[in-house]
Design a protein around this motif. Structure first.
Motif, short mmCIF file in Angstrom:
data_model
loop_
_atom_site.label_atom_id
_atom_site.label_comp_id
_atom_site.label_asym_id
_atom_site.label_seq_id
_atom_site.Cartn_x
_atom_site.Cartn_y
_atom_site.Cartn_z
N LYS A 166 12.46 -4.22 -1.73
CA LYS A 166 13.20 -5.38 -2.30
C LYS A 166 13.13 -6.68 -1.47
O LYS A 166 12.53 -6.76 -0.31
CB LYS A 166 14.88 -5.06 -2.21
N ASP A 167 13.07 -7.73 -2.21
CA ASP A 167 12.92 -9.03 -1.86
C ASP A 167 13.70 -9.27 -0.56
O ASP A 167 14.80 -8.70 -0.63
CB ASP A 167 13.19 -10.08 -2.71
N VAL A 168 13.14 -9.91 0.45
CA VAL A 168 13.91 -10.14 1.66
C VAL A 168 14.46 -11.70 1.71
O VAL A 168 13.72 -12.62 1.57
CB VAL A 168 13.04 -9.80 3.00
N VAL A 169 15.51 -11.86 2.00
CA VAL A 169 16.14 -13.35 2.43
C VAL A 169 16.40 -13.56 3.70
O VAL A 169 17.16 -12.67 4.33
CB VAL A 169 17.49 -13.48 1.73
N LEU A 170 15.96 -14.55 4.36
CA LEU A 170 16.19 -14.92 5.85
C LEU A 170 17.24 -16.03 5.86
O LEU A 170 16.71 -16.89 5.13
CB LEU A 170 14.78 -14.95 6.33
N PHE A 171 17.81 -15.86 6.87
CA PHE A 171 18.73 -17.11 7.19
C PHE A 171 17.99 -17.50 8.43
O PHE A 171 17.86 -16.92 9.29
CB PHE A 171 20.25 -16.78 7.56
N PRO A 172 18.00 -18.89 8.48
CA PRO A 172 17.24 -19.44 9.61
C PRO A 172 18.09 -19.30 11.09
O PRO A 172 19.28 -19.17 11.17
CB PRO A 172 17.29 -21.18 9.48
N GLY A 173 17.42 -18.58 11.93
CA GLY A 173 18.04 -18.42 13.45
C GLY A 173 18.73 -16.89 13.44
O GLY A 173 19.02 -16.34 14.50
N GLN A 174 18.41 -16.12 12.21
CA GLN A 174 19.18 -14.86 12.22
C GLN A 174 18.13 -14.03 11.87
O GLN A 174 17.49 -13.64 10.94
CB GLN A 174 20.31 -14.76 11.07
N PRO A 175 17.90 -12.87 12.79
CA PRO A 175 16.75 -11.63 12.68
C PRO A 175 17.14 -10.73 11.58
O PRO A 175 18.39 -10.70 11.12
CB PRO A 175 16.88 -11.03 13.98
N ALA A 176 16.24 -10.18 10.90
CA ALA A 176 16.29 -9.20 9.77
C ALA A 176 15.31 -8.13 10.10
O ALA A 176 14.31 -8.44 10.29
CB ALA A 176 16.21 -9.94 8.57
N SER A 177 15.97 -6.77 9.78
CA SER A 177 14.85 -5.67 9.83
C SER A 177 14.65 -5.19 8.31
O SER A 177 15.58 -5.18 7.70
CB SER A 177 15.70 -4.54 10.51
N GLY A 241 -10.58 3.93 7.59
CA GLY A 241 -11.40 2.41 7.25
C GLY A 241 -11.04 1.97 6.07
O GLY A 241 -11.72 0.96 5.68
N ARG A 242 -10.22 2.20 5.49
CA ARG A 242 -9.78 1.77 4.02
C ARG A 242 -8.28 1.03 4.49
O ARG A 242 -7.35 1.63 5.09
CB ARG A 242 -9.39 2.74 2.81
N ASP A 243 -8.12 -0.15 3.84
CA ASP A 243 -6.93 -0.81 3.87
C ASP A 243 -5.70 -0.45 2.75
O ASP A 243 -6.33 -0.20 1.81
CB ASP A 243 -7.14 -2.46 3.90
N ILE A 244 -4.58 0.00 3.05
CA ILE A 244 -3.52 -0.03 2.33
C ILE A 244 -2.43 -0.93 2.42
O ILE A 244 -2.32 -1.32 3.61
CB ILE A 244 -2.87 1.52 2.34
N GLU A 245 -1.85 -1.60 1.55
CA GLU A 245 -0.92 -2.65 1.81
C GLU A 245 0.20 -2.49 0.88
O GLU A 245 0.11 -2.20 -0.21
CB GLU A 245 -1.46 -3.87 1.82
N GLN A 246 1.23 -3.41 1.30
CA GLN A 246 2.57 -3.59 0.51
C GLN A 246 2.87 -5.13 0.77
O GLN A 246 2.75 -5.62 1.67
CB GLN A 246 3.46 -2.75 1.01
N GLN A 247 3.38 -5.57 -0.53
CA GLN A 247 3.73 -7.11 -0.38
C GLN A 247 5.23 -7.26 -0.08
O GLN A 247 6.07 -6.65 -0.81
CB GLN A 247 3.42 -7.84 -1.94
N LEU A 248 5.41 -8.19 0.87
CA LEU A 248 6.88 -8.40 1.18
C LEU A 248 7.00 -9.70 0.85
O LEU A 248 6.56 -10.61 1.22
CB LEU A 248 7.09 -8.33 2.80
N ASN A 249 8.13 -9.78 -0.26
CA ASN A 249 8.23 -11.12 -0.63
C ASN A 249 9.58 -11.66 0.04
O ASN A 249 10.65 -11.19 0.13
CB ASN A 249 8.87 -11.12 -2.04
N VAL A 250 9.52 -12.72 0.90
CA VAL A 250 10.12 -13.28 1.78
C VAL A 250 10.66 -14.70 1.38
O VAL A 250 9.94 -15.63 1.18
CB VAL A 250 9.82 -13.16 3.21
N LYS A 251 12.03 -14.96 1.14
CA LYS A 251 12.99 -16.03 0.71
C LYS A 251 13.46 -16.62 2.08
O LYS A 251 14.36 -16.00 2.90
CB LYS A 251 13.54 -16.14 -0.25
N VAL A 252 13.08 -17.86 2.74
CA VAL A 252 13.72 -18.45 3.60
C VAL A 252 15.12 -19.27 2.77
O VAL A 252 14.98 -20.28 2.19
CB VAL A 252 13.18 -19.39 4.57
#
Length: 763
Positions: A166-177, A241-252
């Motif tokens: 799910k999209d991640v919302v960050l607040f300035p100065g507050q860590p998130a996992s 030898g192959r890359d797998i990836e996941q996109q993290l949508n982060v909003k400040v």
């Protein structure tokens, strides 16, 4: 032909004798060689018995091999059993038929042993498709050899995958996992992980995934000054030898919550009030602690808790009966864990409409000659400036920005006293302030010098006086003197000349220079400046067009922009006590009215640049200039059109979070208009323009103290000096001019009440 030599008979005898001797010797030798003794008969020897040849060796054999499968990137070991059939000696193994990407390692089977090992390794790049191959296993013992096929399969792989996040919302100065689930698809090994595309204002950490684990934890934190914005961070793992990836949508999100506190709260000393502040929740529903910072002396506001899901913060504001009148910006602070945000509220402590001018203004006899409506006498002492800043919402940070700007101007003054509008950078070796954006700036030394001088004069610094603090203002007296000397040298001083008093052929520049001379004379009372100032005013009067306006050159049909600057120069002359004829001002008032283009019922609420245009288009900057001109021409404070025009300006506030200077031409005029009107509209405007100018001022290097002209109105023609001059004068609004609608009424105690009215017409 060869001829034989003749010989004597004696010679021939000797020859015959020699031949005879040879024959005798030969005969003797022949007889001796023919005599041999007879040998006895040899005894018969018994022959040994020869054994029969050994039977041929039995062939060796390789035991049957079961088919094997291997994953890409993996290794398998295969036992190869040899039936020696009684044969001794080391056995060499060899393999052929291995496809590309498959490596087989073999070892020799020592004498006495019958089992060897093959190690088969499949490259991790294999596996896009299933691979089948038949390996030829060969064993050799001396001359004996055996061969067996081994069926090999390299499996097609199915890579692990990351579950959507799910999209991640960050607040300035507050860590998130952020938890990310892993679908292993049969792959059980560890997965090295990394994060790609992390913006500078965000800290992101992730550890490699251990074998068998199915959950990843990504640690994210936005810095306290991280700007709002949407970002994409890629979580990348490497498998075979192959890359797998996941996109993290982060909003400040700098405003997960916001207290809607931007308003003006007016209290009388001794009053109390319950204030309800709406809470906007965007990404947080938990409890909020609300505290109030920066209350003025005599005001108490306890902290409160907003419960989870609460929609308002309720503040109890108490004022002491002895609280001083003034305007303060309260910081309404919201705390949510490690996240902190503050929103402004303007608190005005006032007795009401009458109010008072600070005692520091009224009690100083040195200021008395300059105390009149709209005058600039309030800037002459540190006490008066500080008092006016408290009264109208100035802050130490705003004044520090002004001082930083003055330092920039002082560093860029040329040796002959001028400031060049276009070539200011040449006055300071190594200056990097100039940019290609300024290549079209007008080559105007009078305008550049005037912008700088007006900034110093706005702080009360002339060539012969300066406020006692900050102490560096005293050092700027020489800076101002050299600038004034340049203007006076540049001016046409021959009173018989048709151009007597001229400072520049550009009417903008001449008007600015006239303002500087008039303010310098009014503040210093140095009679040596009176004649240059009066001549400059006279040149303006003579340059007026018959319809009442001014433009770039003398007698040209006017536009409101130039006319406004000219009028403000004339007003400066009035405030300095110079003789001003009323007739040009009456004509100027008619011209300003011709630029009005508001709605039919309120036409003088909007203004255009050129009254001769087929369609008069109102502009914010010209509306502010037109309203300010009307104020100086004597328009009543309660005039409906003036009030409506000011409300229009108040609806077009400076931006809240801009990073460029923007419409400084408009801001400069509008700030003065609303300052003269005072009240809530100015308090809100003042907060926005004050913080905007502090935020956009450049803070580092040679540019420190100046404002970038890019993105400003007329910045490409005025450049950095223009932008910096207007910004500083706007920040000086609290004390540059006293309020226009507050006549000075001296009292026995030296204080002054504010009230009365201003009559319509030219003052």
């Amino acid at each position: 032909m060869i001829y034989a030599a003749k010989r004597s008979p004696l010679a021939w005898g000797w020859v015959l004798l020699g031949f005879g001797s040879l024959w005798v010797v030969a005969g003797l030798l022949f007889v001796g060689c023919g005599r041999q003794e007879a040998k006895p008969p040899a005894a018969e020897v018994a022959q040994p018995e020869v054994p029969p040849p050994p039977p041929p060796p039995k062939p060796i054999a390789i035991a049957p091999l079961s088919p094997i499968s291997v994953d890409p990137g993996q290794k398998v070991q295969v036992e190869v059993k040899i039936d020696r059939a009684g044969n001794s000696g080391p056995i060499d193994l060899a393999v052929s038929g291995a496809p590309a990407g498959v490596k087989v390692s073999v070892s020799q089977i020592p004498d006495g042993e019958s089992v060897g090992t093959l190690e088969i390794a499949a490259d991790q790049k294999l596996g896009d498709e299933e691979l089948k191959a038949t390996l030829k296993i060969q064993a050799k013992l001396g001359e004996l050899a055996a061969e067996k096929d081994l069926e090999l399969t390299v499996r097609k792989i199915t890579l692990p995958s990351f579950a959507p996040v799910k999209d991640v919302v960050l607040f300035p100065g507050q860590p998130a996992s952020v938890k990310v689930q892993v679908e292993r698809s049969g792959f059980g090994g560890g997965i090295p992980l990394r994060l790609v595309g992390v913006p500078q204002a965000i800290t992101a950490k992730v550890e490699d995934l251990p074998p068998g684990s199915q959950e990843i934890t990504v640690q994210l934190e936005a810095s306290a000054d991280a700007p709002e914005g949407q970002h994409t961070i890629r979580l990348v793992g490497t498998v075979l030898g192959r890359d797998i990836e996941q996109q993290l949508n982060v909003k400040v999100d700098r405003t997960p919550i916001r207290l809607v506190s931007f308003r003006v709260l007016t209290l009388r000393p001794g009053d109390s009030q319950i204030v309800r502040i709406p809470v906007e929740r965007r990404a947080y529903e938990g409890p909020i602690r609300v505290e109030v910072e920066n209350p003025p002396e005599g005001v108490t506001i306890p902290a409160v808790e907003v419960p989870a899901g609460g929609k308002e913060a309720i503040l109890d504001i108490q004022t002491d009966p002895q609280a001083k009148e003034g305007v303060t910006t309260l910081r309404i602070v919201s705390r949510v864990g490690g996240y902190t945000r503050w929103d402004p509220m303007i608190l005005r402590i006032s007795y009401g409409e009458t109010g008072f001018l600070p005692r520091e203004i009224m009690a100083d006899p040195n200021l008395a000659p300059l105390l009149r409506r709209g005058s600039f006498g309030g800037r002459l002492t540190a006490e008066s400036k500080e008092a006016l800043m408290r009264a109208y919402g100035g802050t130490p940070e705003a004044h520090q920005a002004v001082m930083l700007g003055l330092r920039w101007f002082a560093r860029h003054q040329a040796k002959d006293g001028r400031w060049s509008l276009k070539y200011y950078h040449e006055a300071r070796p190594g200056c990097d302030c100039w940019s290609e954006f300024e290549k079209e700036v007008a080559n105007e030394d009078v305008a550049g010098t005037a912008f700088a001088l007006l900034a110093f004069l706005g702080e009360g610094v002339t060539h012969n006086r300066a406020p006692e603090r900050p102490s560096e203002l005293m050092d700027y007296r020489r800076v101002v003197q050299r600038g004034l000397e340049f203007l006076v040298r540049t001016q046409v001083s021959d009173t018989k000349s048709k151009e007597a008093g001229k400072l520049s052929g550009n009417m903008y520049a001449h008007a600015l220079g006239t303002m500087a001379l008039c303010e310098a004379y009014g503040l210093s009372q140095d009679e040596r400046l009176k004649i240059p100032a009066q001549l400059a005013i006279r040149y303006l009067m003579d340059a007026q067009h018959s319809e009442g306006g001014w433009r770039y050159g003398p007698k040209q049909p006017g536009d409101l922009s130039v006319t406004s600057w000219v009028f403000f120069a004339i007003r400066s002359g009035q405030l300095a006590g110079l003789m001003i004829s009323k007739d040009p001002l009456v004509r100027a008032q008619r011209f300003v009215d011709s630029c009005a283009c508001g709605p039919a019922e309120m036409i003088r609420t909007r203004y255009c640049y050129d009254p001769r245009a087929e369609e008069k288009q109102p502009k914010l900057s010209m509306t502010a200039a037109g309203l300010l001109t009307r104020q100086y021409l004597g328009c009543r404070k309660d005039d409906p059109e003036l009030v409506a025009g000011c409300q229009y300006l108040a609806q077009n506030l400076p931006p809240e979070n801009a990073t460029t200077l923007g419409q400084i031409y408009y801001y400069h005029y509008a700030t003065q208009v609303l300052h003269h009107m005072e009240g809530p509209e100015f308090d809100l405007w003042n907060y926005r323009i004050r913080e905007h100018l502090i935020r956009t001022q450049q803070k580092e290097g040679c540019k420190a103290g100046s404002w970038n002209p890019e993105g400003t109105d007329w910045g490409n023609r005025g450049g950095r000096l223009y932008a910096t001059g207007l910004a500083i004068m706007t920040l000086q609004v609290y004390y540059r001019h006293l309020p226009l609608y507050r006549p000075i009424i001296r009292t026995a105690t030296g204080g002054g009440t504010l009230g009365g009215e201003v009559k319509e017409g030219v003052d």
